[in-house]
Design an enzyme around this catalytic site. Sequence first.
Site, mmCIF file in Angstrom:
data_model
loop_
_atom_site.group_PDB
_atom_site.id
_atom_site.type_symbol
_atom_site.label_atom_id
_atom_site.label_comp_id
_atom_site.label_asym_id
_atom_site.label_seq_id
_atom_site.Cartn_x
_atom_site.Cartn_y
_atom_site.Cartn_z
ATOM 1 N N TYR A 104 23.636 -9.422 -44.687
ATOM 2 C CA TYR A 104 22.649 -8.347 -44.566
ATOM 3 C C TYR A 104 23.127 -7.098 -43.775
ATOM 4 C CZ TYR A 104 18.238 -6.670 -46.157
ATOM 5 O OH TYR A 104 17.395 -6.068 -46.766
ATOM 6 N N ARG A 157 14.922 3.244 -52.342
ATOM 7 C CA ARG A 157 15.214 3.437 -50.876
ATOM 8 C C ARG A 157 15.848 2.383 -50.546
ATOM 9 N NH1 ARG A 157 12.621 1.817 -46.279
ATOM 10 N NH2 ARG A 157 14.185 0.555 -46.730
ATOM 11 N N LYS A 175 18.358 -10.662 -49.051
ATOM 12 C CA LYS A 175 17.289 -11.247 -48.338
ATOM 13 C C LYS A 175 16.753 -12.617 -48.727
ATOM 14 C CE LYS A 175 14.876 -7.963 -46.075
ATOM 15 N NZ LYS A 175 14.012 -6.968 -45.805
ATOM 16 N N GLU A 246 10.403 -4.803 -52.148
ATOM 17 C CA GLU A 246 11.461 -4.564 -51.097
ATOM 18 C C GLU A 246 12.134 -3.161 -51.478
ATOM 19 O OE1 GLU A 246 12.534 -6.340 -48.500
ATOM 20 O OE2 GLU A 246 14.046 -4.901 -47.940
ATOM 21 N N ASP A 247 12.130 -2.341 -50.530
ATOM 22 C CA ASP A 247 13.205 -1.132 -50.813
ATOM 23 C C ASP A 247 12.769 -0.369 -51.942
ATOM 24 O OD1 ASP A 247 14.395 -1.593 -48.146
ATOM 25 O OD2 ASP A 247 16.316 -1.974 -48.968
ATOM 26 N N ASP A 269 7.839 -6.007 -47.275
ATOM 27 C CA ASP A 269 8.549 -6.454 -45.917
ATOM 28 C C ASP A 269 8.915 -5.000 -45.298
ATOM 29 O OD1 ASP A 269 9.925 -8.254 -44.325
ATOM 30 O OD2 ASP A 269 11.442 -7.027 -44.736
ATOM 31 N N ASP A 270 9.213 -3.915 -46.052
ATOM 32 C CA ASP A 270 9.460 -2.736 -45.164
ATOM 33 C C ASP A 270 8.418 -2.148 -44.235
ATOM 34 O OD1 ASP A 270 11.977 -2.217 -46.668
ATOM 35 O OD2 ASP A 270 10.865 -2.286 -48.218
ATOM 36 N N ASN A 409 18.194 1.701 -40.193
ATOM 37 C CA ASN A 409 19.405 0.977 -40.697
ATOM 38 C C ASN A 409 20.098 2.034 -41.618
ATOM 39 O OD1 ASN A 409 18.757 -1.521 -39.058
ATOM 40 N ND2 ASN A 409 17.210 -1.694 -40.726
HETATM 41 P P1 NAD Z 1 10.522 6.102 -45.281
HETATM 42 O O1 NAD Z 1 11.284 6.959 -46.447
HETATM 43 O O2 NAD Z 1 9.361 5.765 -45.916
HETATM 44 O O3 NAD Z 1 10.335 7.021 -44.336
HETATM 45 C C1 NAD Z 1 11.280 7.768 -43.838
HETATM 46 C C2 NAD Z 1 10.301 9.011 -42.704
HETATM 47 O O4 NAD Z 1 11.412 9.637 -41.695
HETATM 48 C C3 NAD Z 1 9.360 9.851 -43.554
HETATM 49 O O5 NAD Z 1 8.354 9.921 -42.858
HETATM 50 C C4 NAD Z 1 10.085 11.200 -43.186
HETATM 51 O O6 NAD Z 1 9.132 12.246 -43.239
HETATM 52 C C5 NAD Z 1 10.771 10.972 -41.948
HETATM 53 N N1 NAD Z 1 11.840 11.996 -41.690
HETATM 54 C C6 NAD Z 1 12.879 12.179 -42.515
HETATM 55 N N2 NAD Z 1 13.746 13.317 -41.720
HETATM 56 C C7 NAD Z 1 13.210 13.392 -40.437
HETATM 57 C C8 NAD Z 1 13.515 13.967 -39.554
HETATM 58 N N3 NAD Z 1 14.420 14.829 -39.569
HETATM 59 N N4 NAD Z 1 12.671 14.080 -38.513
HETATM 60 C C9 NAD Z 1 11.668 13.202 -38.456
HETATM 61 N N5 NAD Z 1 11.104 12.378 -39.373
HETATM 62 C C10 NAD Z 1 11.954 12.546 -40.596
HETATM 63 O O7 NAD Z 1 11.513 4.987 -44.842
HETATM 64 P P2 NAD Z 1 10.921 3.704 -44.002
HETATM 65 O O8 NAD Z 1 10.947 2.439 -44.948
HETATM 66 O O9 NAD Z 1 9.801 4.125 -43.082
HETATM 67 O O10 NAD Z 1 12.437 3.413 -43.208
HETATM 68 C C11 NAD Z 1 12.921 4.369 -42.524
HETATM 69 C C12 NAD Z 1 13.876 3.680 -41.539
HETATM 70 O O11 NAD Z 1 13.684 2.598 -40.932
HETATM 71 C C13 NAD Z 1 15.199 3.443 -42.313
HETATM 72 O O12 NAD Z 1 16.219 3.837 -41.724
HETATM 73 C C14 NAD Z 1 15.177 1.671 -42.410
HETATM 74 O O13 NAD Z 1 16.362 1.309 -42.612
HETATM 75 C C15 NAD Z 1 14.580 1.506 -40.924
HETATM 76 N N6 NAD Z 1 13.880 0.419 -41.038
HETATM 77 C C16 NAD Z 1 14.220 -0.709 -39.893
HETATM 78 C C17 NAD Z 1 13.594 -1.844 -40.013
HETATM 79 C C18 NAD Z 1 13.966 -2.774 -38.808
HETATM 80 O O14 NAD Z 1 14.730 -2.357 -37.913
HETATM 81 N N7 NAD Z 1 13.600 -4.001 -38.865
HETATM 82 C C19 NAD Z 1 12.798 -2.269 -40.984
HETATM 83 C C20 NAD Z 1 12.465 -1.305 -42.017
HETATM 84 C C21 NAD Z 1 12.965 0.036 -41.992
#
Ligand code: NAD
Length: 554
Positions: A104, A157, A175, A246-247, A269-270, A409
């Site tokens: 993963y 995404r 997954k 997912e994604d 899951d996200d 991530n």
């Molecule tokens: P998403 O695209 O839905 O949301 C991203 C958000 O970040 C948006 O609101 C966007 O406006 C904001 N953003 C982008 N650039 C920015 C900046 N320069 N300053 C401030 N905000 C900014 O994506 P998501 O599904 O919410 O995932 C976001 C991140 O979280 C990814 O990197 C993903 O890998 C990570 N994530 C981690 C876990 C975990 O650790 N368990 C789980 C899910 C997602």
Amino acid sequence: MTIRRELLEHEGHLRLGTELLHDPRRNKGTAFTAAERDALRLRGLLPPHVFSEAEQAARALALIRRSQDPMQRYISLSSLQDRNESLYFRVLVDNLTELMPIVYTPTVGKACQEFGHIFRRPRGLFLSAEDRGRIGEVLRNWPMRDVRVIVATDGERILGLGDLGAHGMGIPVGKLNLYTACAGVNPHVCLPITLDVGTNNSELLDDPYYAGLRRGRLDGDEYDEFLEEFVTEVARAFPRVLLQFEDFGNRHAFKLLERYRDRICCFNDDIQGTAAIALAGLVSAQRITDTRLADHRILFLGAGEAGAGIAELIVSELVADGLDAAEARRRCWMVDSKGLVVASRTDLAPHKLPFAHDHEFVPDLANAVDVLRPTALVGVSGQPQTFTRPIVEVMAANNERPIVFALSNPTSKAECTARQAYEWSDGRAVFASGSPFDPVELAGRTLVPGQGNNCYIFPGVGLGIVASGAKRVPDEIFRIAAGTLAGMTSAEDLATGCLYPPLANIRAVSLRIATAVAEFVHSEGLTDDPRPDDLLEHVRSFVYEPDYQTYVED
Ligand code: NAD
């Protein structure tokens, strides 16, 4: 000598000889016993020495470790899965901490980026925009009839890497492997699906090895109709299935969840899995900071699927704890790419509105930290190095134990590293990350950053749903999963700064979560199945162990 035909037959056909060696679900390679080699026409097709599964596992692991390159390790593991499924899961289950970053994040992200170049054998089901009108027919090409868990992506995404189109298939495959490795969901009831609705990634469209449809993404009504046909046909073909979205990009993710959550057994899951893992981390952190969740002001960098999902679940937790919903929402603040999310903004997507408070607009995170004086920072922006030294230093000046979660991530996207968080806060940060970081030595102490990996949540939730025959997945299930997980973090884990139990214990964690979920499903009447007397044993009976079957008995 008796051949156990029921284990070797597929649709009335008995597998023998080379056919068996090429069937990863039944192949045991050099572990076929002498009796099996005689009875199943394998004699001579294998070198004479019979190895045990443990010996094979040691050899397979040594081969994987020969390469220092994570991608080579990924390829090596995938080809093991293609050859011998049981051995693959044996190696994975017994070495999960070491191999999780290969199967993963972060390596799976690279594997998706290189999908077209490393492609050997297909895995999972591809449903493309060209299949509109016959999705049911394509679903029925899948060889297994009893499918209980589907993970589906449209590749828009992938992790924090963006639109990878059909090459996102590595994610549902990875997954579902974790459903099996972490919770014991039987791999034979799992189906990875990629919805190839096109890609807007011009690099991929120009790549001669791009394996998906070479067209822009479906959009608007066309996209919605494709998804509607997909969900309808899935429910028809596999009536007891759990569908995990997912994604998906966030323009579709929230909408799809809203549209389908009350119609079928599904979750995202996200949004929801991430929410549970982050909530579990925050609940565990209270034991270090000696505070209550209600005492906190939590500032999110990123207001997307993860941010909104986590904030909503925190609100449910606070409400369950007796706080009024409006009060609970004021504990959560968000900064997105345009600045602080406040009520006066006119550019906010619906999922941000509940957290758009009456407050003056602030243009960026550094200023928001100064003005709001948060107790916790949660990074879910996909933007690396945005928790800068000055920001962490202000957090540490304002809080005895600042909570800093850098969840983006893969590793290259983390808002800060574990070392940075600890060094910039004199070792006081309560830190968790999305991707794994090594322990950090600081001033004679070893600090162990917890990985807020969703795999602590979704496999156990999935096992609980499969075992109980749940028909829906209400949010409450994720609060239950978070609470159960936090309850399994020991005082020893917390003493090193780690907010989660060791990954090595994950099967026990998942079993506990699954049982708690099944209990809830039965008590809320979310299933037509009768409640078994011993729920734990019932759930346990669904757990797949990667041990070889004996095909021939004396
Ligand atoms: P998403 O695209 O839905 O949301 C991203 C958000 O970040 C948006 O609101 C966007 O406006 C904001 N953003 C982008 N650039 C920015 C900046 N320069 N300053 C401030 N905000 C900014 O994506 P998501 O599904 O919410 O995932 C976001 C991140 O979280 C990814 O990197 C993903 O890998 C990570 N994530 C981690 C876990 C975990 O650790 N368990 C789980 C899910 C997602």
